[in-house]
Design a protein around this motif. Structure first.
Motif, PDB file in Angstrom:
ATOM      1  N   PHE A 145       0.814  -1.223   0.000  1.00 54.62           N
ATOM      2  CA  PHE A 145       0.000   0.000   0.000  1.00 54.62           C
ATOM      3  C   PHE A 145       0.852   1.279   0.000  1.00 54.62           C
ATOM      4  CE2 PHE A 145      -2.547  -3.181   2.419  1.00 54.62           C
ATOM      5  CZ  PHE A 145      -3.441  -3.467   1.399  1.00 54.62           C
ATOM      6  N   THR A 146       2.084   1.167  -0.516  1.00 51.94           N
ATOM      7  CA  THR A 146       2.917   2.368  -0.628  1.00 51.94           C
ATOM      8  C   THR A 146       2.819   3.011  -2.009  1.00 51.94           C
ATOM      9  OG1 THR A 146       4.797   0.914  -1.151  1.00 51.94           O
ATOM     10  CG2 THR A 146       4.584   1.685   1.126  1.00 51.94           C
ATOM     11  N   ASN A 147       2.275   2.291  -3.014  1.00 55.99           N
ATOM     12  CA  ASN A 147       2.048   2.826  -4.352  1.00 55.99           C
ATOM     13  C   ASN A 147       3.291   3.497  -4.946  1.00 55.99           C
ATOM     14  OD1 ASN A 147      -0.605   1.946  -4.382  1.00 55.99           O
ATOM     15  ND2 ASN A 147      -1.417   3.896  -3.644  1.00 55.99           N
ATOM     16  N   PRO A 148       4.289   2.709  -5.379  1.00 54.02           N
ATOM     17  CA  PRO A 148       5.463   3.294  -6.038  1.00 54.02           C
ATOM     18  C   PRO A 148       5.058   4.037  -7.317  1.00 54.02           C
ATOM     19  CG  PRO A 148       5.823   0.977  -5.491  1.00 54.02           C
ATOM     20  CD  PRO A 148       4.365   1.236  -5.277  1.00 54.02           C
ATOM     21  N   GLU A 149       5.870   5.028  -7.689  1.00 57.17           N
ATOM     22  CA  GLU A 149       5.599   5.800  -8.904  1.00 57.17           C
ATOM     23  C   GLU A 149       5.555   4.870 -10.127  1.00 57.17           C
ATOM     24  OE1 GLU A 149       7.487   8.558  -5.941  1.00 57.17           O
ATOM     25  OE2 GLU A 149       7.772   6.492  -6.629  1.00 57.17           O
ATOM     26  N   VAL A 150       4.600   5.109 -11.012  1.00 59.67           N
ATOM     27  CA  VAL A 150       4.466   4.251 -12.197  1.00 59.67           C
ATOM     28  C   VAL A 150       5.673   4.394 -13.092  1.00 59.67           C
ATOM     29  CG1 VAL A 150       3.047   3.729 -14.218  1.00 59.67           C
ATOM     30  CG2 VAL A 150       1.956   4.388 -12.055  1.00 59.67           C
ATOM     31  N   PHE A 151       6.126   5.615 -13.311  1.00 56.84           N
ATOM     32  CA  PHE A 151       7.303   5.874 -14.152  1.00 56.84           C
ATOM     33  C   PHE A 151       8.271   6.767 -13.377  1.00 56.84           C
ATOM     34  CE2 PHE A 151       3.791   5.258 -17.207  1.00 56.84           C
ATOM     35  CZ  PHE A 151       4.278   4.140 -17.873  1.00 56.84           C
ATOM     36  N   GLY A 152       9.504   6.787 -13.837  1.00 58.24           N
ATOM     37  CA  GLY A 152      10.514   7.618 -13.204  1.00 58.24           C
ATOM     38  C   GLY A 152      11.104   6.953 -11.977  1.00 58.24           C
ATOM     39  N   GLU A 153      11.839   7.748 -11.216  1.00 61.08           N
ATOM     40  CA  GLU A 153      12.528   7.229 -10.039  1.00 61.08           C
ATOM     41  C   GLU A 153      11.524   6.884  -8.933  1.00 61.08           C
ATOM     42  OE1 GLU A 153      15.979   8.576  -6.802  1.00 61.08           O
ATOM     43  OE2 GLU A 153      15.320   9.949  -8.395  1.00 61.08           O
ATOM     44  N   VAL A 154      11.722   5.716  -8.352  1.00 58.50           N
ATOM     45  CA  VAL A 154      10.855   5.277  -7.258  1.00 58.50           C
ATOM     46  C   VAL A 154      11.401   5.838  -5.951  1.00 58.50           C
ATOM     47  CG1 VAL A 154       9.989   3.295  -5.970  1.00 58.50           C
ATOM     48  CG2 VAL A 154      10.158   3.191  -8.463  1.00 58.50           C
ATOM     49  N   THR A 155      10.553   6.537  -5.208  1.00 56.86           N
ATOM     50  CA  THR A 155      11.005   7.206  -3.987  1.00 56.86           C
ATOM     51  C   THR A 155      10.483   6.551  -2.717  1.00 56.86           C
ATOM     52  OG1 THR A 155       9.124   8.740  -4.107  1.00 56.86           O
ATOM     53  CG2 THR A 155      11.181   9.417  -5.174  1.00 56.86           C
ATOM     54  N   VAL A 156       9.664   5.524  -2.865  1.00 51.47           N
ATOM     55  CA  VAL A 156       9.130   4.884  -1.661  1.00 51.47           C
ATOM     56  C   VAL A 156      10.245   4.142  -0.934  1.00 51.47           C
ATOM     57  CG1 VAL A 156       6.835   4.643  -2.662  1.00 51.47           C
ATOM     58  CG2 VAL A 156       8.484   2.776  -2.892  1.00 51.47           C
ATOM     59  N   ARG A 157      10.073   4.023   0.353  1.00 45.97           N
ATOM     60  CA  ARG A 157      11.065   3.358   1.180  1.00 45.97           C
ATOM     61  C   ARG A 157      10.956   1.840   1.020  1.00 45.97           C
ATOM     62  NH1 ARG A 157      11.727   4.346   7.709  1.00 45.97           N
ATOM     63  NH2 ARG A 157      13.586   3.031   8.001  1.00 45.97           N
ATOM     64  N   THR A 158      12.095   1.172   0.934  1.00 48.09           N
ATOM     65  CA  THR A 158      12.109  -0.279   0.791  1.00 48.09           C
ATOM     66  C   THR A 158      12.666  -0.931   2.054  1.00 48.09           C
ATOM     67  OG1 THR A 158      14.297  -0.217  -0.271  1.00 48.09           O
ATOM     68  CG2 THR A 158      12.366  -0.177  -1.713  1.00 48.09           C
ATOM     69  N   THR A 159      12.349  -2.202   2.213  1.00 45.11           N
ATOM     70  CA  THR A 159      12.791  -2.935   3.401  1.00 45.11           C
ATOM     71  C   THR A 159      13.091  -4.378   3.009  1.00 45.11           C
ATOM     72  OG1 THR A 159      12.201  -3.507   5.677  1.00 45.11           O
ATOM     73  CG2 THR A 159      10.442  -3.569   4.047  1.00 45.11           C
ATOM     74  N   ASN A 160      13.363  -5.218   4.002  1.00 48.59           N
ATOM     75  CA  ASN A 160      13.706  -6.615   3.742  1.00 48.59           C
ATOM     76  C   ASN A 160      12.474  -7.503   3.816  1.00 48.59           C
ATOM     77  OD1 ASN A 160      16.568  -6.182   3.536  1.00 48.59           O
ATOM     78  ND2 ASN A 160      16.638  -5.947   5.751  1.00 48.59           N
ATOM     79  N   SER A 161      12.582  -8.657   3.173  1.00 47.13           N
ATOM     80  CA  SER A 161      11.478  -9.611   3.155  1.00 47.13           C
ATOM     81  C   SER A 161      11.584 -10.592   4.319  1.00 47.13           C
ATOM     82  CB  SER A 161      11.494 -10.398   1.836  1.00 47.13           C
ATOM     83  OG  SER A 161      12.675 -11.201   1.772  1.00 47.13           O
ATOM     84  N   ILE A 162      10.535 -11.401   4.487  1.00 47.69           N
ATOM     85  CA  ILE A 162      10.568 -12.450   5.501  1.00 47.69           C
ATOM     86  C   ILE A 162      11.655 -13.461   5.181  1.00 47.69           C
ATOM     87  CG2 ILE A 162       9.263 -14.420   6.416  1.00 47.69           C
ATOM     88  CD1 ILE A 162       6.771 -12.730   6.300  1.00 47.69           C
ATOM     89  N   ALA A 163      11.884 -13.721   3.889  1.00 46.80           N
ATOM     90  CA  ALA A 163      12.936 -14.662   3.505  1.00 46.80           C
ATOM     91  C   ALA A 163      14.299 -14.196   3.996  1.00 46.80           C
ATOM     92  CB  ALA A 163      12.956 -14.815   1.974  1.00 46.80           C
ATOM     93  N   TYR A 164      14.537 -12.883   3.953  1.00 48.35           N
ATOM     94  CA  TYR A 164      15.803 -12.348   4.459  1.00 48.35           C
ATOM     95  C   TYR A 164      15.887 -12.518   5.977  1.00 48.35           C
ATOM     96  CZ  TYR A 164      19.378  -8.987   5.829  1.00 48.35           C
ATOM     97  OH  TYR A 164      20.489  -8.404   6.392  1.00 48.35           O
ATOM     98  N   VAL A 165      14.801 -12.246   6.674  1.00 46.97           N
ATOM     99  CA  VAL A 165      14.784 -12.393   8.134  1.00 46.97           C
ATOM    100  C   VAL A 165      15.083 -13.841   8.522  1.00 46.97           C
ATOM    101  CG1 VAL A 165      13.353 -12.198  10.201  1.00 46.97           C
ATOM    102  CG2 VAL A 165      13.183 -10.467   8.401  1.00 46.97           C
ATOM    103  N   LEU A 166      14.476 -14.778   7.802  1.00 49.50           N
ATOM    104  CA  LEU A 166      14.727 -16.191   8.072  1.00 49.50           C
ATOM    105  C   LEU A 166      16.179 -16.563   7.790  1.00 49.50           C
ATOM    106  CD1 LEU A 166      11.496 -17.760   6.538  1.00 49.50           C
ATOM    107  CD2 LEU A 166      12.016 -17.487   8.954  1.00 49.50           C
ATOM    108  N   SER A 167      16.720 -16.019   6.694  1.00 48.14           N
ATOM    109  CA  SER A 167      18.109 -16.342   6.342  1.00 48.14           C
ATOM    110  C   SER A 167      19.100 -15.818   7.367  1.00 48.14           C
ATOM    111  CB  SER A 167      18.442 -15.767   4.955  1.00 48.14           C
ATOM    112  OG  SER A 167      18.490 -14.342   4.985  1.00 48.14           O
ATOM    113  N   MET A 168      18.715 -14.794   8.114  1.00 50.38           N
ATOM    114  CA  MET A 168      19.564 -14.243   9.165  1.00 50.38           C
ATOM    115  C   MET A 168      19.376 -14.961  10.505  1.00 50.38           C
ATOM    116  SD  MET A 168      21.461 -11.758   7.953  1.00 50.38           S
ATOM    117  CE  MET A 168      21.695 -12.898   6.568  1.00 50.38           C
TER     118      MET A 168
END
Length: 332
Positions: A145-168
């Motif tokens: 529900f962060t709605n990244p920009e359709v075109f151009g530079e994406v400015t929304v904040r990104t984070t890690n997935s559950i798969a990354y948390v499990l791998s750690m």
């Protein structure tokens, strides 16, 4: 066209046409795009549209390079084009998707002869290539529900997935209900467990996949997750997060179960499903990247070829033995 083998008798056919299977898969992936659009807005749809267009263009170029007439009824490039963005974050730059498409169609698919002759799953090959080239982009996921920009530079904040948390070796903070509903960061087509389960049941009911194949692979993963959790949570939670919090469910349904690069005999499919589950478990615990399903799919593409060779030779040996027995009985 389904992969042919010099060992396979020409009278062996699948009751469901390859085009019908592909249409069923596309329908399921269209549902996943609608869910992704609900989570991320129009960018999710545009990634799919661009990917399908590039894959179709590459399919046409591949036919020209091989001096072949393009088969207008072949929709396998559309399947590949739809699949690639679903295994990527909604914030992925368009050029990464385009590179994955070109690599998948021209190098993974047409380098081996085109539709039905490719040794490797094109989507998995293209996705693995961009994963190795741009891991910082491939594994950066925007929240739902962060709605990244359709075109151009994406400015929304990104984070890690559950798969990354499990791998750690850490415990995911997302509750089980949110995981099932897809309310967590991850590849945009792999989030909603309910829709993925519905897709699996639909494809099985249509005869496009054998339901027991993904269930066996996921069952192997679940058993190991129950007895050897990667973090300090219960066996039930471990199984739940390994199946629904990663791309394992999507990969077993849409990649490991597809007919072109899968095993062709029933006993071969059984062995293939078990081996795939064991490889996925091994990669989850010892792999360097958080999404091990791509590596498993490509490894299984090679292993399935050898499984087919061994099972077909064994069946030919049994047929010759039965024929010799009948001949001997007839001469008595």
């Amino acid at each position: 066209m389904i992969r042919e083998s010099s060992l396979m008798a020409p009278y062996i056919k699948h009751p469901t046409t390859t085009r019908g299977i592909m249409l069923d898969v596309m329908l399921c992936m269209a549902a996943l795009y609608l869910i992704a659009a609900f989570y991320y807005g129009w960018r999710a749809i545009m990634l799919g549209v661009v990917s399908m267009a590039v894959c179709m263009l590459c399919e046409w170029l591949g036919s020209i390079m091989r001096l072949e007439r393009h088969n207008a009824h072949d929709i396998s490039a559309l399947v590949t084009g739809m699949m690639i963005p679903l295994m990527l974050p909604a914030s992925i730059p368009y050029y990464v998707v385009i590179v994955a498409d070109v690599f998948a169609i021209l190098l993974v698919k047409y380098a081996f002869g085109g539709t039905g002759y490719n040794l490797f799953n094109p989507a998995a090959g293209g996705l693995l290539f961009v994963t190795l080239c741009w891991p910082q982009l491939v594994f950066a996921y925007p929240a739902t529900f962060t709605n990244p920009e359709v075109f151009g530079e994406v400015t929304v904040r990104t984070t890690n997935s559950i798969a990354y948390v499990l791998s750690m070796g850490s415990v995911p903070s997302t509750d089980m209900t949110s995981v099932m509903l897809g309310l967590h960061p991850g590849p945009m087509g792999t989030l909603n467990g309910l829709v993925l389960l519905a897709c699996m049941l639909y494809l099985a009911a249509r005869g496009s996949i054998r339901l027991w194949q993904p269930l066996i692979t996921l069952g192997v993963v679940a058993v190991f997750a129950a007895f050897f959790p990667r973090a300090g949570y219960s066996s039930l939670a471990s199984m739940y997060y390994e199946i629904f919090g990663t791309a394992a469910l999507f990969g077993t349904i849409f990649m490991l179960s597809e007919p072109v690069t899968g095993a062709t005999r029933e006993e071969g499919r059984l062995l293939s499903s078990i081996v795939a589950g064991l490889l996925l478990v091994g990669y989850n615990y010892f792999g360097a990247y958080q999404q091990g399903i791509l590596f498993v799919v490509l490894l299984m593409n090679i292993i399935n070829h050898h499984i087919d060779t061994v099972t077909e030779k064994r069946m030919q040996k049994e047929r010759r033995a039965r024929y010799a027995k009948r001949e001997a009985a007839g001469n008595q």
